[in-house]
Design a protein around this motif. Structure first.
Motif, PDB file in Angstrom:
ATOM      1  N   HIS A 172      45.756  26.265 -13.008  1.00  8.70           N
ATOM      2  CA  HIS A 172      44.750  26.157 -11.941  1.00  8.70           C
ATOM      3  C   HIS A 172      44.136  27.502 -11.563  1.00  8.70           C
ATOM      4  O   HIS A 172      43.299  27.551 -10.651  1.00  8.70           O
ATOM      5  CB  HIS A 172      45.369  25.529 -10.690  1.00  8.70           C
ATOM      6  N   SER A 177      40.149  27.605 -11.955  1.00  4.68           N
ATOM      7  CA  SER A 177      39.431  26.822 -10.945  1.00  4.68           C
ATOM      8  C   SER A 177      39.572  27.457  -9.569  1.00  4.68           C
ATOM      9  O   SER A 177      38.634  27.418  -8.760  1.00  4.68           O
ATOM     10  CB  SER A 177      39.956  25.382 -10.923  1.00  4.68           C
ATOM     11  N   TRP A 220      36.406  28.547  -7.225  1.00  5.47           N
ATOM     12  CA  TRP A 220      36.271  28.075  -5.844  1.00  5.47           C
ATOM     13  C   TRP A 220      36.108  29.246  -4.875  1.00  5.47           C
ATOM     14  O   TRP A 220      35.259  29.203  -3.975  1.00  5.47           O
ATOM     15  CB  TRP A 220      37.472  27.223  -5.453  1.00  5.47           C
TER      16      TRP A 220
END
Length: 266
Positions: A11, A14, A18
């Motif tokens: 993750h 991502s 973000w």
């Protein structure tokens, strides 16, 4: 620990995307503050009072301050934050079955409880890192665009309270996301479920504010409890935080109970 590191690595990209997007959007919205504060009186006459209350702009005088303006514009980042946290949770457990990697995990000396704990800890770390950086960057941006004479100490104090309230809000969506993920066998619907969860609770908060007979619905809206405009003006309301903490505890316990008894697709 191997699964924990693997989840963090999966993750990381991502998470970076973000944080970059949130930073750019926040800077872009706050950059309009110097010009927007001059037209607040005209804006007030164009919207009904009920509509302004629904979108947390009933106090027009507050919008002429950097804290008040931030409280209004950042509520939309709060929605995005809730979606990010919910997606972390809903994707976590269901992804292993959808991608077939649950068979690999089952071949390792690791229990279902350990799988849940590793994934929860990694998601907790990722979300907390995202939130700390988002709040720190937002505070820095507000200090850049603050009006002359604004109290830096008051702004820092308000941001400290807001940071805690927003962190709890995200953990609420994260824990409910894990609960949903424990019941799913595929993560294909994770995004739609996350969007539906966040927007449904946000709408419940609006209805609770506009209809006094349904005031109790606001307690089911984590975003409502953590809105910067609300926290800056009234501080943290314990009853909202207590509701969020109870939801987090119940969701986590149910996640363990359901996933340990679930028939996994191997």
């Amino acid at each position: 620990m191997t699964l924990f590191r693997l989840e963090c690595k999966t993750h990381a990209k991502s998470l970076l995307i973000w944080m970059i997007v949130v930073t750019l959007v926040t800077f872009g919205m706050m950059a309009m503050f110097p010009s927007m504060k001059e037209s607040m009186s005209e804006f007030k006459n164009t919207m009904p009072q009920e509509m302004m209350e629904a979108f947390n702009i009933s106090d027009m005088a507050a919008l002429s301050t950097v804290g008040g303006y931030f409280g209004y514009v950042f509520q939309y980042i709060m929605i995005a934050t809730g979606i990010f946290a919910a997606m972390l949770g809903t994707n976590s457990l269901a992804r292993e079955e959808a991608e077939g990697t649950i068979e690999y995990l089952y071949a390792q000396p690791i229990s279902r409880t350990s799988i849940i704990v590793s994934k929860m800890l990694s998601s907790f770390l990722l979300y907390t890192l995202y939130w700390i950086i988002s709040v720190a960057v937002s505070l820095l941006i507000c200090l850049i665009f603050k009006e002359s004479g604004a109290s830096i100490s008051d702004l820092v104090t308000n941001f400290s309270l807001f940071a805690f309230a927003g962190w709890v809000m995200g953990l609420t969506f994260l824990s409910v996301g894990f609960l949903l993920s424990s019941m799913l066998s595929s993560n294909k619907s994770a995004t739609s479920l996350s969007l539906g969860l966040v927007f449904l609770t946000y709408i419940l908060g609006i209805v609770g504010k506009l209809q006094h007979d349904f005031r109790f619905l606001a307690y089911f809206s984590p975003i409502e409890a953590a809105l910067p405009s609300k926290v800056f003006q009234d501080g943290i309301e314990g009853k909202y935080m207590l509701t969020d903490c109870l939801i987090i505890l119940m969701a986590c316990c149910l996640t363990f109970w359901i996933y340990r008894r679930k028939d996994l697709k191997v």
